[in-house]
Structures are given as structure tokens and as C-alpha cells.
Design a protein around this motif. Structure first.
Motif, PDB file in Angstrom:
ATOM      1  N   THR A   1      -5.259  -7.380   9.049  1.00 13.38           N
ATOM      2  CA  THR A   1      -4.713  -6.833   7.811  1.00 13.38           C
ATOM      3  C   THR A   1      -4.098  -5.465   8.065  1.00 13.38           C
ATOM      4  N   ILE A   2      -2.907  -5.234   7.502  1.00 15.04           N
ATOM      5  CA  ILE A   2      -2.266  -3.924   7.621  1.00 15.04           C
ATOM      6  C   ILE A   2      -1.903  -3.416   6.231  1.00 15.04           C
ATOM      7  N   ASN A   3      -1.913  -2.103   6.078  1.00 17.91           N
ATOM      8  CA  ASN A   3      -1.565  -1.440   4.823  1.00 17.91           C
ATOM      9  C   ASN A   3      -0.069  -1.137   4.838  1.00 17.91           C
ATOM     10  N   LEU A   4       0.674  -1.743   3.926  1.00 14.81           N
ATOM     11  CA  LEU A   4       2.122  -1.569   3.902  1.00 14.81           C
ATOM     12  C   LEU A   4       2.547  -0.297   3.188  1.00 14.81           C
ATOM     13  N   ASN A   5       1.611   0.354   2.491  1.00 14.00           N
ATOM     14  CA  ASN A   5       1.936   1.617   1.823  1.00 14.00           C
ATOM     15  C   ASN A   5       1.626   2.832   2.697  1.00 14.00           C
ATOM     16  N   LYS A   6       0.785   2.644   3.696  1.00  9.01           N
ATOM     17  CA  LYS A   6       0.430   3.703   4.636  1.00  9.01           C
ATOM     18  C   LYS A   6      -0.010   4.977   3.923  1.00  9.01           C
ATOM     19  N   GLY A   7      -0.943   4.806   3.006  1.00 13.79           N
ATOM     20  CA  GLY A   7      -1.526   5.966   2.351  1.00 13.79           C
ATOM     21  C   GLY A   7      -0.796   6.454   1.119  1.00 13.79           C
ATOM     22  N   ASP A   8       0.319   5.831   0.775  1.00  8.63           N
ATOM     23  CA  ASP A   8       1.065   6.239  -0.416  1.00  8.63           C
ATOM     24  C   ASP A   8       0.419   5.621  -1.657  1.00  8.63           C
ATOM     25  N   ASN A   9      -0.785   6.072  -1.992  1.00  4.81           N
ATOM     26  CA  ASN A   9      -1.517   5.465  -3.091  1.00  4.81           C
ATOM     27  C   ASN A   9      -1.882   6.480  -4.175  1.00  4.81           C
ATOM     28  N   LYS A  10      -1.103   7.559  -4.288  1.00  2.00           N
ATOM     29  CA  LYS A  10      -1.328   8.517  -5.366  1.00  2.00           C
ATOM     30  C   LYS A  10      -1.077   7.852  -6.712  1.00  2.00           C
ATOM     31  N   VAL A  11      -0.139   6.897  -6.732  1.00  2.61           N
ATOM     32  CA  VAL A  11       0.116   6.054  -7.892  1.00  2.61           C
ATOM     33  C   VAL A  11      -0.131   4.619  -7.472  1.00  2.61           C
ATOM     34  N   GLU A  12      -0.746   3.828  -8.336  1.00  2.38           N
ATOM     35  CA  GLU A  12      -1.099   2.457  -7.967  1.00  2.38           C
ATOM     36  C   GLU A  12       0.125   1.628  -7.610  1.00  2.38           C
ATOM     37  N   ASN A  13       0.012   0.890  -6.516  1.00  2.00           N
ATOM     38  CA  ASN A  13       1.033  -0.067  -6.090  1.00  2.00           C
ATOM     39  C   ASN A  13       0.455  -1.465  -6.252  1.00  2.00           C
ATOM     40  N   ALA A  14       1.185  -2.361  -6.890  1.00  5.31           N
ATOM     41  CA  ALA A  14       0.626  -3.670  -7.234  1.00  5.31           C
ATOM     42  C   ALA A  14       1.731  -4.714  -7.331  1.00  5.31           C
ATOM     43  N   MET A  15       1.303  -5.975  -7.598  1.00  5.15           N
ATOM     44  CA  MET A  15       2.209  -7.086  -7.903  1.00  5.15           C
ATOM     45  C   MET A  15       3.298  -7.237  -6.848  1.00  5.15           C
ATOM     46  N   SER A  16       2.904  -7.269  -5.591  1.00  6.06           N
ATOM     47  CA  SER A  16       3.882  -7.365  -4.506  1.00  6.06           C
ATOM     48  C   SER A  16       4.386  -8.781  -4.314  1.00  6.06           C
ATOM     49  N   TYR A  17       5.626  -8.899  -3.855  1.00  2.00           N
ATOM     50  CA  TYR A  17       6.214 -10.199  -3.556  1.00  2.00           C
ATOM     51  C   TYR A  17       7.159 -10.026  -2.361  1.00  2.00           C
ATOM     52  N   PRO A  18       7.062 -10.922  -1.356  1.00  2.31           N
ATOM     53  CA  PRO A  18       7.907 -10.771  -0.168  1.00  2.31           C
ATOM     54  C   PRO A  18       9.289 -11.384  -0.360  1.00  2.31           C
ATOM     55  N   SER A  19      10.245 -10.874   0.380  1.00  2.00           N
ATOM     56  CA  SER A  19      11.554 -11.522   0.437  1.00  2.00           C
ATOM     57  C   SER A  19      11.438 -12.810   1.225  1.00  2.00           C
ATOM     58  N   VAL A  20      12.459 -13.639   1.178  1.00  2.00           N
ATOM     59  CA  VAL A  20      12.420 -14.930   1.865  1.00  2.00           C
ATOM     60  C   VAL A  20      12.242 -14.759   3.368  1.00  2.00           C
ATOM     61  N   ASP A  21      12.911 -13.759   3.951  1.00  2.00           N
ATOM     62  CA  ASP A  21      12.794 -13.545   5.401  1.00  2.00           C
ATOM     63  C   ASP A  21      11.597 -12.678   5.780  1.00  2.00           C
TER      64      ASP A  21
ATOM     65  N   ASN B   1      11.207  -9.499   5.476  1.00  2.00           N
ATOM     66  CA  ASN B   1      11.527  -8.143   5.918  1.00  2.00           C
ATOM     67  C   ASN B   1      11.431  -7.104   4.809  1.00  2.00           C
ATOM     68  N   VAL B   2      11.366  -7.574   3.568  1.00  2.00           N
ATOM     69  CA  VAL B   2      11.368  -6.668   2.415  1.00  2.00           C
ATOM     70  C   VAL B   2      10.256  -7.082   1.471  1.00  2.00           C
ATOM     71  N   ILE B   3       9.650  -6.115   0.790  1.00  2.00           N
ATOM     72  CA  ILE B   3       8.714  -6.441  -0.285  1.00  2.00           C
ATOM     73  C   ILE B   3       9.186  -5.770  -1.572  1.00  2.00           C
ATOM     74  N   TYR B   4       8.895  -6.409  -2.690  1.00  2.00           N
ATOM     75  CA  TYR B   4       9.127  -5.858  -4.017  1.00  2.00           C
ATOM     76  C   TYR B   4       7.759  -5.630  -4.641  1.00  2.00           C
ATOM     77  N   PHE B   5       7.561  -4.495  -5.285  1.00  2.00           N
ATOM     78  CA  PHE B   5       6.256  -4.215  -5.850  1.00  2.00           C
ATOM     79  C   PHE B   5       6.388  -3.276  -7.047  1.00  2.00           C
ATOM     80  N   THR B   6       5.320  -3.219  -7.841  1.00  2.00           N
ATOM     81  CA  THR B   6       5.280  -2.375  -9.025  1.00  2.00           C
ATOM     82  C   THR B   6       4.487  -1.118  -8.717  1.00  2.00           C
ATOM     83  N   LYS B   7       5.055   0.029  -9.070  1.00  2.00           N
ATOM     84  CA  LYS B   7       4.378   1.311  -8.882  1.00  2.00           C
ATOM     85  C   LYS B   7       4.108   1.907 -10.256  1.00  2.00           C
TER      86      LYS B   7
END
Length: 457
Positions: free
Chosen positions: A155-175, A177-183
Motif C-alpha cells: 500500500t502506498i499513500n498517494l497524497n504523501k502527507g497532504d492531509n490537512k484537508v480530507e481527501n476522499a472519493m478517489s477514482y482512477p483514470s482508465v490508464d 496514471n491519473v486520479i480524481y478525488f474530492t478535497k
């Protein structure tokens, strides 16, 4: 008068600036529902996190609804399931020992789900989504977006400590290489796009004072998401946007301006399954055509029976399916009904067939209840393929019977081990009249059904 004037001003602004949505849109007839051949998972509950959530699967090819979750799993509030790309398993979130974890389960397995995150309280793990190649999942853990390799469990953290504001509801791109998420949360939430190759994060749909959330990647080029109409009109609406951050989002014409519309589940290029509060009975499932704006309430398939809220839909197309026809439909709604007894005038037999789980039929109560029945007249002899019993007070022993004359009855199902809640029965029979005949009560009361739905053709 000031309140009325403000309401009219808001509605007037709504109609002039949000022409894509429709006030109280009409449902299309169930008979015109487009034929699908895939699988749909969703969860159903009375109130969020009250312990009542259950997972359901609907197979469009077979016309069959199944409750997946059960007491043997030992998981409370299972929800937000996501089907694997090969269609063989799901990942979902749920609680054990009051701790949220992410689980996986194979369709048809007699084993309990596997806990992937194994937290005992130190982390809260939610909202899993498969990658498009099925090799990994994304999920939220304590406000960070995590990626887990399903083979190695690394398991790896894709935010790398950027959690001052909650990050949630992630979804990957088809390839991948990209993620979409709610901050952020509520009126401060926005959707962001992060390139995992460069580490660069940029706003995708952000509007001050307006919630933007729940991104769902449809294909290589487009993303569904949910957004308030405005800071003052906080009704959720569905949008579709190109993956280019600067692209203008398109508000979908399947939206009901006067309701909340959310949780988009892509179905091919033109359709989407989503949840809406249009009927004022909580969130119900709909199929919408994003080109024509037509909406079909999936109550015609029995998907809106039981607990009032149906959310978290995810559809998986079955490329091997040969059947393109919905096998059965609801054939008992609002049909004439009878019962052997009625406890009081507000609990008549008709209420078990009105499509409203808030009303019910209730027999006489106590020891004298004994054997009681409730029947429906379908108007003509029909082929019976199934029934849904939404019990208020269940029978331990009962039969489902069919008849063409209300005198000679044929039993097509029986049990001596009945239970409460929502029961889905696979049946095979034919008749004009269908009845439930209870011979042993499960409770100290009588027999009572919030809904008795008959399926067939």
C-alpha cells in the motif's frame, strides 16, 4: 410573504440559469425500460450509519435481485461496493468492532469477505474502487488516498502527507496514471485531478461555497460528478465533463431541479444509473439517458423496495451475456387485493401492493391469528417468476400459492424457516391469483406485509 418572494426568486433563477434540469420530471413507462445484460450492485439503508445498510445485486440478464450481505458476514453497514473489471468480485466498505475497513468478496462464495485493510481502530478505511485493469484498488484512509496492490497487498499513500484537508472519493483514470478525488467537505468540497507520474495536482471542478464531489470516470475522455446547483440552491445535480481541467462541465438533462441527484454509475455511452429523491421517499434508483433526458424509475424491477435509501450504484456490463431481455417485471402493483382478516381500517390488503413501504397490511393479532392469508388479483393468468416480501411482522411457516379461480390453489413455494426483513423468492408458476398463506407466526403479533410484490410476465 418575504419567504414566498425569496422562494420564487430562487426558483426563477434556477429555471433561467439551469435549463438542463427539469422540475419534477415524468418517469418513462416501465415497459419501455432499455434492455440491459449486466450486473448492478448498490446498498440500501434507512438512515446513514444506523446499522441498516445491506448490499444488493441485480442481474439484468436473469431478472434476479439478490441480497449479498448477511449476518454471517459479521459486517455492519456494508456499502459503496465496486465490481471488479472481470465481474467476479466486489470491494466494499463496512464495520467490524466499530471500525471501518475495506473488504473483498467473490460472487457466489460461501465464505465471508476478506478484510483487506485490517484496521483495529487506528485507521478508518472507506470508499474502495478498482483500477480499470483490476490489479489494484484506491480507497480513503484517515483522510488520505491510498493505493493497494491486490497481489502483494503493498500500500502506498498517494497524497504523501497532504492531509490537512480530507481527501476522499478517489477514482482512477482508465490508464491508471491519473486520479480524481474530492478535497474538503460539504460547501467547501472540490474535485481535483492528480497526475501520478508528475505529482502535479490541479483543480478539476472547484466553486467557492458549492459542494463538488463523487467523481466517476466513465471512459478515457469523460468524468461524471455531483455538484450543488449553487451556494443558495443546494440540490445535488449530475454533470459530465471532459478530462481536461479547463473544459466546461455539462449539466445533465436527467436531473430533477427540485431533488437531489447523485451517485452516477455509467452504463455504456448513453445511459447512467443514479440515485434521486424525486419521489420524496428517500433516494431511489433510476436509469437515465443523458442524450434524451428520459428517466426510468427502477421500481419496475423491484430495486426500490425495502429501506428508503438506495445509493452507491455500480454497473458492470457482461460481454458474454446472450440474453438482452428483462425476464420479469412487477405485475402486482395497485392490483385488487384481499385478506383473510384486517387488524384495523388503516391496514388493509391493498396497502401491500401500493408500492409504498410506509403503508402495510396487518392481520388480526394474538393467538387467534392462526392461519391467515393475503392475495392479489392480477386480472388474468400470468407467468409467475418471483416475489418480494417486505415483512413488518413475519411468518415462520408460510406458502406462496397460485390459482385461476380463488378456490383451487397450487403451492409453488413453502418454508418452515421464515424470517423478517426483505425476502426475495425465485418462483415458477402460473395463475391469475397469487397469495401468501401463513400458518405459523414468527412474532407475538399477527402477520403484516409492508410490500408483497409479484414478478412475472
Amino acid at each position: 410573504m418575504k419567504t414566498l418572494g425569496l422562494l420564487l426568486l430562487i426558483l426563477g433563477s434556477l429555471n433561467s440559469t439551469h435549463a438542463s434540469c427539469v422540475n419534477n420530471p415524468q418517469d418513462q413507462p416501465g415497459a419501455t425500460l432499455p434492455a440491459l445484460s449486466g450486473k448492478l450492485v448498490y446498498h440500501s439503508y434507512e438512515n446513514y450509519s444506523d446499522g441498516s445498510s445491506q448490499l444488493f445485486l441485480y442481474d439484468f440478464s436473469e431478472g434476479k435481485l439478490t441480497q449479498l450481505s448477511n449476518k454471517a458476514w459479521g459486517i455492519t453497514d456494508p456499502m459503496n461496493a465496486n465490481i471488479s473489471p472481470d465481474g467476479k468480485s466486489i470491494v466494499f466498505m463496512g464495520k467490524q468492532k466499530n471500525t471501518w475497513n475495506v473488504y473483498t468478496w467473490e460472487f457466489g462464495s460461501d465464505k465471508s469477505p476478506t478484510n483487506l485493510t485490517n484496521s483495529s481502530g487506528e485507521t478508518k478505511n472507506e470508499d474502495p474502487k478498482y483500477s480499470f485493469d483490476g490489479k489494484s484498488i484506491l480507497y480513503k484512509s484517515n483522510g488520505d488516498i491510498m493505493k493497494m496492490d491486490l497481489k502483494t497487498k503493498e500500500t502506498i499513500n498517494l497524497n504523501k502527507g497532504d492531509n490537512k484537508v480530507e481527501n476522499a472519493m478517489s477514482y482512477p483514470s482508465v490508464d491508471g496514471n491519473v486520479i480524481y478525488f474530492t478535497k474538503g467537505a460539504y460547501g467547501e468540497s472540490g474535485i481535483y485531478q492528480k497526475d501520478l507520474r508528475t505529482g502535479v495536482t490541479c483543480p478539476f471542478s472547484v466553486e467557492p461555497g458549492v459542494s463538488n464531489y463523487y467523481p466517476i470516470v466513465r471512459d478515457e475522455d469523460t468524468v461524471f460528478f455531483t455538484k450543488w446547483i449553487s451556494a443558495n440552491v443546494r440540490n445535488d445535480q449530475l454533470y459530465l465533463k471532459k478530462t481536461t481541467p479547463s473544459a466546461k462541465p455539462v449539466e445533465l438533462s436527467i436531473n430533477d431541479c427540485m431533488a437531489n441527484n447523485s451517485d452516477a454509475a455509467p452504463v455504456g455511452a448513453d445511459q447512467v444509473i443514479f440515485s434521486s429523491t424525486s419521489k420524496g421517499k428517500g433516494y431511489q434508483l433510476y436509469l437515465g439517458d443523458i442524450n434524451t433526458g428520459k428517466r426510468w424509475n427502477l421500481d419496475s424491477l423491484g430495486l426500490n423496495t425495502g429501506a428508503k435509501n438506495k445509493l452507491g450504484a455500480h454497473y458492470h456490463a457482461d460481454p458474454t451475456a446472450t440474453s438482452k431481455t428483462i425476464v420479469s417485471t412487477l405485475i402486482s402493483k395497485d392490483k385488487p387485493a384481499k385478506a383473510s382478516s384486517t387488524e384495523e381500517s388503516g391496514l388493509i390488503a391493498d396497502y401491500a401492493f401500493d408500492g409504498n413501504p410506509g403503508t402495510r397490511w396487518g392481520s388480526i393479532e394474538g393467538p387467534e391469528a392462526g392461519t391467515q392469508w393475503i392475495s392479489v388479483d392480477l386480472g388474468e393468468s400470468r407467468t409467475i417468476k418471483g416475489a418480494t416480501l417486505n415483512w413488518d411482522a413475519a411468518a415462520k411457516s408460510y406458502e406462496i400459492q397460485v390459482s385461476d379461480d380463488e378456490e383451487n390453489w397450487t403451492t409453488i413455494y413453502s418454508t418452515t424457516d421464515g424470517h423478517g426483513g426483505v425476502v426475495q423468492l425465485d418462483l415458477s408458476g402460473k395463475g391469475r391469483y397469487v397469495r401468501m398463506k401463513g400458518s405459523e407466526k414468527l412474532t407475538q403479533w399477527g402477520y403484516s406485509l409492508s410490500e408483497f410484490q409479484v414478478w412475472g410476465y
